[in-house]
Structure formats: structure tokens, C-alpha cells
Design an enzyme around this catalytic site. Structure first.
Site, mmCIF file in Angstrom:
data_model
loop_
_atom_site.group_PDB
_atom_site.id
_atom_site.type_symbol
_atom_site.label_atom_id
_atom_site.label_comp_id
_atom_site.label_asym_id
_atom_site.label_seq_id
_atom_site.Cartn_x
_atom_site.Cartn_y
_atom_site.Cartn_z
ATOM 1 N N HIS A 147 44.182 159.549 111.290
ATOM 2 C CA HIS A 147 45.382 159.989 110.571
ATOM 3 C C HIS A 147 45.443 161.524 110.496
ATOM 4 O O HIS A 147 46.505 162.118 110.629
ATOM 5 C CB HIS A 147 45.390 159.411 109.150
ATOM 6 C CG HIS A 147 45.405 157.912 109.075
ATOM 7 N ND1 HIS A 147 44.341 157.191 108.589
ATOM 8 C CD2 HIS A 147 46.351 156.996 109.419
ATOM 9 C CE1 HIS A 147 44.637 155.903 108.615
ATOM 10 N NE2 HIS A 147 45.832 155.747 109.124
ATOM 11 N N GLY A 194 50.117 156.684 116.458
ATOM 12 C CA GLY A 194 48.882 156.669 117.241
ATOM 13 C C GLY A 194 48.957 155.692 118.412
ATOM 14 O O GLY A 194 49.500 154.597 118.289
ATOM 15 N N ASP A 242 47.593 151.936 118.126
ATOM 16 C CA ASP A 242 48.461 150.762 117.979
ATOM 17 C C ASP A 242 49.511 150.833 119.098
ATOM 18 O O ASP A 242 50.679 151.150 118.864
ATOM 19 C CB ASP A 242 49.103 150.763 116.594
ATOM 20 C CG ASP A 242 48.049 150.659 115.499
ATOM 21 O OD1 ASP A 242 47.639 149.541 115.178
ATOM 22 O OD2 ASP A 242 47.605 151.708 114.997
ATOM 23 N N GLN A 285 52.727 148.796 118.946
ATOM 24 C CA GLN A 285 53.586 149.326 117.874
ATOM 25 C C GLN A 285 54.348 150.553 118.385
ATOM 26 O O GLN A 285 55.567 150.664 118.196
ATOM 27 C CB GLN A 285 52.719 149.706 116.673
ATOM 28 C CG GLN A 285 53.436 150.486 115.601
ATOM 29 C CD GLN A 285 52.554 150.702 114.384
ATOM 30 O OE1 GLN A 285 52.370 149.797 113.585
ATOM 31 N NE2 GLN A 285 52.002 151.898 114.241
HETATM 32 P P1 AMP Z 1 47.850 152.703 109.739
HETATM 33 O O1 AMP Z 1 47.594 153.470 108.489
HETATM 34 O O2 AMP Z 1 46.694 151.926 110.237
HETATM 35 O O3 AMP Z 1 49.138 151.928 109.695
HETATM 36 O O4 AMP Z 1 48.082 153.802 110.854
HETATM 37 C C1 AMP Z 1 48.997 154.847 110.669
HETATM 38 C C2 AMP Z 1 49.115 155.609 111.967
HETATM 39 O O5 AMP Z 1 47.831 156.119 112.336
HETATM 40 C C3 AMP Z 1 49.590 154.722 113.135
HETATM 41 O O6 AMP Z 1 50.501 155.464 113.935
HETATM 42 C C4 AMP Z 1 48.300 154.461 113.871
HETATM 43 O O7 AMP Z 1 48.491 154.197 115.248
HETATM 44 C C5 AMP Z 1 47.548 155.760 113.664
HETATM 45 N N1 AMP Z 1 46.115 155.572 113.867
HETATM 46 C C6 AMP Z 1 45.327 154.597 113.333
HETATM 47 N N2 AMP Z 1 44.065 154.705 113.802
HETATM 48 C C7 AMP Z 1 44.060 155.773 114.650
HETATM 49 C C8 AMP Z 1 43.055 156.398 115.452
HETATM 50 N N3 AMP Z 1 41.798 155.951 115.492
HETATM 51 N N4 AMP Z 1 43.407 157.476 116.208
HETATM 52 C C9 AMP Z 1 44.687 157.937 116.179
HETATM 53 N N5 AMP Z 1 45.669 157.407 115.440
HETATM 54 C C10 AMP Z 1 45.364 156.329 114.676
#
Ligand code: AMP
Length: 277
Positions: free
Chosen positions: A34, A144, A147, A150
Site C-alpha cells: 500500500h 496494485g 490483484d 481486479q
Molecule cells: P487491499 O487493501 O488488499 O484491498 O488492497 C488495496 C490496493 O493495494 C489494491 O490495489 C491492491 O492491489 C494493492 N496491493 C495489495 N497488496 C499489494 C502488494 N503486495 N504490492 C502492491 N500493491 C498491493
């Protein structure tokens, strides 16, 4: 400038600055993945809005909505340290009218691969993302590659519904041993974490092959070798724009994606490959 915390849509409206705005949607429990998104947002816009909202619409009744990690105070520190200007953290009541009826349909793309395992998930994701776009009015939004499907369905929504927002994909941040960072990693015991390394190992091994069948077979062998503690959901080699499986004659960019359950934790990961004819 200090961080503004907007707990509802009225506070958010007051917090918006005058320059370009980048939105980073998250569900909180923020980690270095994040952080990299917030940094990418800062590099591209005058103001960064981070949303923190565990979206009930994208969880099925049997999934981990109620036990999803919630670390709000630590999340605010992350946002402050990375230079975000606004955190938008609405309640579910503020986001969803009790009599709501209309939602976004992700189409066929939302029913395959990850969508086949999580029916309705991408409809829930697109509905909340469209609402966030309408509430925040960002010029761009960062998601990210972690996903990958997504990111693909959001790009598709923006194209199909003519949304005036640039979508930026950011690379997956990993632990030094290859494990992709995820808010769900904190559910893993030490033993489960070792088993979970098979996901990134399988993707790396597959990525070293040249043809779709060799890529699938090699990645599959690594996952099979992980033993019974890894319960494979799917391994898919797909076109990044459609998420349909690619055949042996396919050339171009492809995503090798995996989902598996380790203990009670469901993990996903992927790599982007370039396939030659
Ligand atoms: P989440 O809080 O899991 O819904 O993720 C929020 C955003 O952070 C989404 O766009 C995810 O794809 C991105 N994200 C989650 N894990 C990672 C990671 N390891 N590297 C880069 N982006 C990430």
C-alpha cells in the site's frame, strides 16, 4: 500539511484541494505494498486521497469480512508518513443506502478465474470503486498488479462506462523471500508461511518456461510438490485484458495467476509474462 481524516462524505467534500487528485483505494491493514501505491500517487498528483473501507459487498457470507484485520490507527500513521493528504474512511451506513438497488455488473470477466471462485466479488468491487470515484472525483486512481483481475475489470469499467479517470497499475511488492505482501499474510502461522512460499516459487518457475503448456506444467508441478497443506484453487495463464486462458499459439503479454488456501487463509499471486510466437 497535516493529514485530514474524513469519516463521511460531507467531510470528504470539504477536504478536496484545488489541484490534481490521485485516489488509492484500500481496505486498510496497510503494508509496504500500500505504501508503494501512495508513493506512486504522490509522484503523479497534487493531492493523494487514501480510502480505507472494508467493503461488505465484495465478501461472500462464508468469507473473512468479520475477521478481516482492522488496524486504523496504524493505517493513519502509514498515510501520514507517506504524505497522503486525506484519508477517507466512511462507515458502511455512509456508503450504502439501506434501500439501495442498483449496482455495477462486471460481466463475463467477473465470472471467470478469481470470479469463478468468488461469485459476485467483482460486482462488489466495481460498485464500491465507482462510488469512490464519484465521491472523490480523482483525476487518477492507483491499483496494485497484485490483484491483476481486479485491475483488469476496473480498466474495463472505465473504458465501457467512459469514466474520465486514468487508471495506473503498480507492481507487486514482495518479501525478500518472494511472498507477495498481503493484509491476509498476518493470518499465517510460521509453518503455513513456509508452505505459502510455493505460490511465488511456482510463478517464478513457470515464468522461466517459453510455451503456455510448459509454463502451466512447471508451475503446477511446484504447487503439487508443496504437499497437502496447500489447497490449490486455480492456476491460470490468461490474457491480461480479458482474463481468458491463452492457447499455445498466443503471443504477447500474459498473466500467470494462482490462488490457493493455506490453512484457513486464501492467498492469490500472479506474474506478468511476455510470450513470443
Ligand atoms: P487491499 O487493501 O488488499 O484491498 O488492497 C488495496 C490496493 O493495494 C489494491 O490495489 C491492491 O492491489 C494493492 N496491493 C495489495 N497488496 C499489494 C502488494 N503486495 N504490492 C502492491 N500493491 C498491493
Amino acid at each position: 500539511m497535516d493529514l485530514i481524516v474524513a469519516g463521511n462524505r460531507d467531510d470528504l467534500a470539504k477536504a478536496r484541494g484545488t489541484g490534481t487528485v490521485a485516489l488509492v483505494p484500500t481496505m486498510g491493514a496497510l503494508h509496504d505494498g500500500h505504501r508503494s501505491l501512495i508513493r506512486a500517487a504522490r509522484a503523479r498528483a497534487d493531492q493523494v486521497v487514501v480510502s480505507i473501507f472494508v467493503n461488505p459487498l465484495q465478501f461472500a457470507p462464508n468469507e473473512d469480512f468479520s475477521r478481516y484485520p482492522r488496524t486504523f490507527d496504524a493505517d493513519l500513521e502509514v498515510c501520514r508518513a507517506e504524505g497522503a493528504g486525506v484519508v477517507f474512511a466512511p462507515s458502511a451506513v455512509d456508503m450504502y443506502r439501506p434501500d439501495r438497488q442498483v449496482s455495477v455488473c462486471s460481466g463475463e470477466m467477473g465470472t471467470i478465474v478469481e470470479g469463478a471462485s468468488r461469485p459476485g466479488h467483482f460486482d462488489g468491487v466495481l460498485t464500491v470503486v465507482l462510488k469512490l470515484f464519484n465521491l472523490v472525483h480523482p483525476d487518477l486512481a492507483i491499483f496494485g498488479q497484485k490483484d491483476a483481475q481486479q485491475l483488469a475489470v476496473i480498466r474495463r469499467m472505465v473504458a465501457d462506462l467512459d469514466l474520465p479517470i486514468e487508471i495506473v497499475g503498480a507492481p507487486t511488492v514482495r518479501e525478500p523471500d518472494g511472498l507477495a505482501l498481503s493484509s491476509r499474510n498476518r493470518y499465517l502461522s510460521a509453518g503455513e508461511r513456509t508452505v505459502a512460499l510455493a505460490l511465488s516459487r511456482a510463478l517464478r518457475a513457470g515464468a522461466a518456461e517459453l510455451t503456455p503448456s510448459a509454463i502451466r506444467a512447471t508451475a503446477r508441478a511446484v504447487l503439487d510438490a508443496a504437499g497437502p497443506d496447500l489447497d490449490l484453487d486455480y492456476l491460470a495463464l490468461v490474457d491480461p485484458a480479458t482474463f481468458k486462458e491463452v492457447g499455445d499459439s498466443y503471443a504477447g503479454s500474459a498473466v500467470l495467476a494462482v490462488a490457493a488456501r493455506v490453512g484457513t487463509t486464501r492467498l492469490i499471486d500472479n506474474v506478468v509474462l511476455s510470450l513470443r510466437p
